[in-house]
Design a protein around this motif. Structure first.
Motif, PDB file in Angstrom:
ATOM      1  N   GLY A 148       0.956   4.982   3.205  1.00  0.00           N
ATOM      2  CA  GLY A 148       1.246   3.582   3.478  1.00  0.00           C
ATOM      3  C   GLY A 148       2.531   3.300   4.218  1.00  0.00           C
ATOM      4  O   GLY A 148       3.036   2.180   4.167  1.00  0.00           O
ATOM      5  N   VAL A 149       3.090   4.289   4.920  1.00  0.00           N
ATOM      6  CA  VAL A 149       4.341   4.042   5.642  1.00  0.00           C
ATOM      7  C   VAL A 149       4.128   3.810   7.142  1.00  0.00           C
ATOM      8  O   VAL A 149       5.077   3.507   7.854  1.00  0.00           O
ATOM      9  N   HIS A 150       2.884   3.980   7.620  1.00  0.00           N
ATOM     10  CA  HIS A 150       2.573   3.748   9.031  1.00  0.00           C
ATOM     11  C   HIS A 150       1.199   3.119   9.186  1.00  0.00           C
ATOM     12  O   HIS A 150       0.297   3.358   8.383  1.00  0.00           O
ATOM     13  N   TYR A 151       1.073   2.356  10.251  1.00  0.00           N
ATOM     14  CA  TYR A 151      -0.233   1.854  10.683  1.00  0.00           C
ATOM     15  C   TYR A 151      -0.910   2.930  11.531  1.00  0.00           C
ATOM     16  O   TYR A 151      -0.229   3.800  12.086  1.00  0.00           O
ATOM     17  N   PRO A 152      -2.233   2.888  11.679  1.00  0.00           N
ATOM     18  CA  PRO A 152      -2.909   3.861  12.539  1.00  0.00           C
ATOM     19  C   PRO A 152      -2.374   3.872  13.971  1.00  0.00           C
ATOM     20  O   PRO A 152      -2.279   4.945  14.587  1.00  0.00           O
ATOM     21  N   THR A 153      -1.995   2.720  14.506  1.00  0.00           N
ATOM     22  CA  THR A 153      -1.458   2.687  15.867  1.00  0.00           C
ATOM     23  C   THR A 153      -0.133   3.442  15.970  1.00  0.00           C
ATOM     24  O   THR A 153       0.164   4.043  17.007  1.00  0.00           O
ATOM     25  N   ASP A 154       0.665   3.435  14.909  1.00  0.00           N
ATOM     26  CA  ASP A 154       1.917   4.190  14.888  1.00  0.00           C
ATOM     27  C   ASP A 154       1.648   5.690  15.010  1.00  0.00           C
ATOM     28  O   ASP A 154       2.342   6.405  15.731  1.00  0.00           O
ATOM     29  N   VAL A 155       0.636   6.132  14.285  1.00  0.00           N
ATOM     30  CA  VAL A 155       0.291   7.551  14.275  1.00  0.00           C
ATOM     31  C   VAL A 155      -0.299   7.969  15.624  1.00  0.00           C
ATOM     32  O   VAL A 155       0.041   9.027  16.161  1.00  0.00           O
ATOM     33  N   ILE A 156      -1.157   7.138  16.183  1.00  0.00           N
ATOM     34  CA  ILE A 156      -1.744   7.458  17.495  1.00  0.00           C
ATOM     35  C   ILE A 156      -0.653   7.529  18.555  1.00  0.00           C
ATOM     36  O   ILE A 156      -0.614   8.470  19.365  1.00  0.00           O
ATOM     37  N   ALA A 157       0.270   6.572  18.542  1.00  0.00           N
ATOM     38  CA  ALA A 157       1.372   6.588  19.510  1.00  0.00           C
ATOM     39  C   ALA A 157       2.271   7.798  19.292  1.00  0.00           C
ATOM     40  O   ALA A 157       2.737   8.425  20.256  1.00  0.00           O
ATOM     41  N   GLY A 158       2.515   8.159  18.046  1.00  0.00           N
ATOM     42  CA  GLY A 158       3.315   9.348  17.750  1.00  0.00           C
ATOM     43  C   GLY A 158       2.646  10.617  18.244  1.00  0.00           C
ATOM     44  O   GLY A 158       3.301  11.512  18.789  1.00  0.00           O
ATOM     45  N   GLY A 175       0.774  -1.228   0.000  1.00  0.00           N
ATOM     46  CA  GLY A 175       0.000   0.000   0.000  1.00  0.00           C
ATOM     47  C   GLY A 175       0.808   1.281   0.000  1.00  0.00           C
ATOM     48  O   GLY A 175       0.249   2.349   0.164  1.00  0.00           O
ATOM     49  N   ARG A 176       2.124   1.207  -0.184  1.00  0.00           N
ATOM     50  CA  ARG A 176       2.931   2.436  -0.205  1.00  0.00           C
ATOM     51  C   ARG A 176       2.667   3.212  -1.485  1.00  0.00           C
ATOM     52  O   ARG A 176       2.666   2.667  -2.577  1.00  0.00           O
ATOM     53  N   ILE A 177       2.472   4.514  -1.297  1.00  0.00           N
ATOM     54  CA  ILE A 177       2.196   5.397  -2.424  1.00  0.00           C
ATOM     55  C   ILE A 177       3.262   6.485  -2.453  1.00  0.00           C
ATOM     56  O   ILE A 177       3.451   7.207  -1.468  1.00  0.00           O
ATOM     57  N   LEU A 178       3.970   6.596  -3.541  1.00  0.00           N
ATOM     58  CA  LEU A 178       4.915   7.688  -3.812  1.00  0.00           C
ATOM     59  C   LEU A 178       6.194   7.700  -2.981  1.00  0.00           C
ATOM     60  O   LEU A 178       7.158   8.312  -3.382  1.00  0.00           O
ATOM     61  N   VAL A 179       6.202   7.107  -1.817  1.00  0.00           N
ATOM     62  CA  VAL A 179       7.386   7.205  -0.954  1.00  0.00           C
ATOM     63  C   VAL A 179       7.868   5.815  -0.570  1.00  0.00           C
ATOM     64  O   VAL A 179       7.113   4.857  -0.546  1.00  0.00           O
ATOM     65  N   ASP A 180       9.151   5.766  -0.255  1.00  0.00           N
ATOM     66  CA  ASP A 180       9.728   4.543   0.280  1.00  0.00           C
ATOM     67  C   ASP A 180      10.342   4.907   1.618  1.00  0.00           C
ATOM     68  O   ASP A 180      11.141   5.838   1.697  1.00  0.00           O
ATOM     69  N   ALA A 181       9.956   4.232   2.646  1.00  0.00           N
ATOM     70  CA  ALA A 181      10.440   4.543   3.989  1.00  0.00           C
ATOM     71  C   ALA A 181      11.276   3.382   4.509  1.00  0.00           C
ATOM     72  O   ALA A 181      10.955   2.221   4.293  1.00  0.00           O
ATOM     73  N   ALA A 182      12.338   3.735   5.198  1.00  0.00           N
ATOM     74  CA  ALA A 182      13.204   2.727   5.791  1.00  0.00           C
ATOM     75  C   ALA A 182      13.074   2.789   7.309  1.00  0.00           C
ATOM     76  O   ALA A 182      12.531   3.741   7.858  1.00  0.00           O
ATOM     77  N   GLY A 183      13.583   1.796   7.970  1.00  0.00           N
ATOM     78  CA  GLY A 183      13.570   1.801   9.427  1.00  0.00           C
ATOM     79  C   GLY A 183      12.283   1.228   9.981  1.00  0.00           C
ATOM     80  O   GLY A 183      11.471   0.648   9.264  1.00  0.00           O
ATOM     81  N   TYR A 184      12.129   1.425  11.263  1.00  0.00           N
ATOM     82  CA  TYR A 184      10.977   0.865  11.964  1.00  0.00           C
ATOM     83  C   TYR A 184       9.796   1.823  11.940  1.00  0.00           C
ATOM     84  O   TYR A 184       9.934   3.004  11.661  1.00  0.00           O
ATOM     85  N   SER A 185       8.642   1.287  12.279  1.00  0.00           N
ATOM     86  CA  SER A 185       7.390   2.005  12.091  1.00  0.00           C
ATOM     87  C   SER A 185       6.848   2.681  13.345  1.00  0.00           C
ATOM     88  O   SER A 185       6.290   3.761  13.266  1.00  0.00           O
ATOM     89  N   PHE A 186       6.983   2.054  14.493  1.00  0.00           N
ATOM     90  CA  PHE A 186       6.276   2.487  15.709  1.00  0.00           C
ATOM     91  C   PHE A 186       7.207   3.219  16.657  1.00  0.00           C
ATOM     92  O   PHE A 186       8.244   2.678  17.019  1.00  0.00           O
ATOM     93  N   PRO A 187       6.862   4.435  17.059  1.00  0.00           N
ATOM     94  CA  PRO A 187       5.784   5.337  16.651  1.00  0.00           C
ATOM     95  C   PRO A 187       6.200   6.208  15.471  1.00  0.00           C
ATOM     96  O   PRO A 187       7.365   6.235  15.095  1.00  0.00           O
TER      97      PRO A 187
END
Length: 116
Positions: free
Chosen positions: A78-88, A26-38
């Motif tokens: 598509g670089v984060h789950y909703p829980t990642d964003v809430i924790a952030g 589901g990634r759109i336009l960007v490529d992200a490296a590393g871990y997701s949370f948060p």
């Protein structure tokens, strides 16, 4: 500026602690490296909004709107789950508020070394 550095360091410390992988699809336009949370982008945006809220007057809603849109964009591309964003967001608000609490002491300490 130092508040942003503190938020960034705290979030990357949490990423290293939890080591949750990013979404694979589901990634759109960007490529992200590393871990997701948060989400560090979300934490920085919410930390800034929290810190600037008391002094920004009627325009404070713009900082909050930007922070919310930042979180939504991280999920949308598509670089984060909703829980990642809430924790952030939670981490950013807590650290931004801590910055507000320590800011007067920081200003006094800096002003002590001023040369007029």
């Amino acid at each position: 500026m130092s508040l942003l550095l503190i938020i960034w360091l705290a979030v990357y410390g949490m990423k290293s602690l939890f080591m949750f992988p990013r979404p694979e699809t589901g990634r759109i336009l960007v490529d992200a490296a590393g871990y997701s949370f948060p989400s560090s982008h979300t934490a920085l945006a919410f930390g800034t909004a929290t810190f600037l809220h008391p002094v920004s007057g009627k325009s404070s809603y713009l900082f909050w709107l930007f922070a919310i849109m930042m979180g939504i964009s991280r999920i949308t591309v598509g670089v984060h789950y909703p829980t990642d964003v809430i924790a952030g967001a939670i981490a950013g608000i807590i650290l931004g508020y801590a910055g507000l609490l320590f800011y007067p002491a920081f200003v006094r300490k800096v002003n002590r070394f001023r040369i007029d």
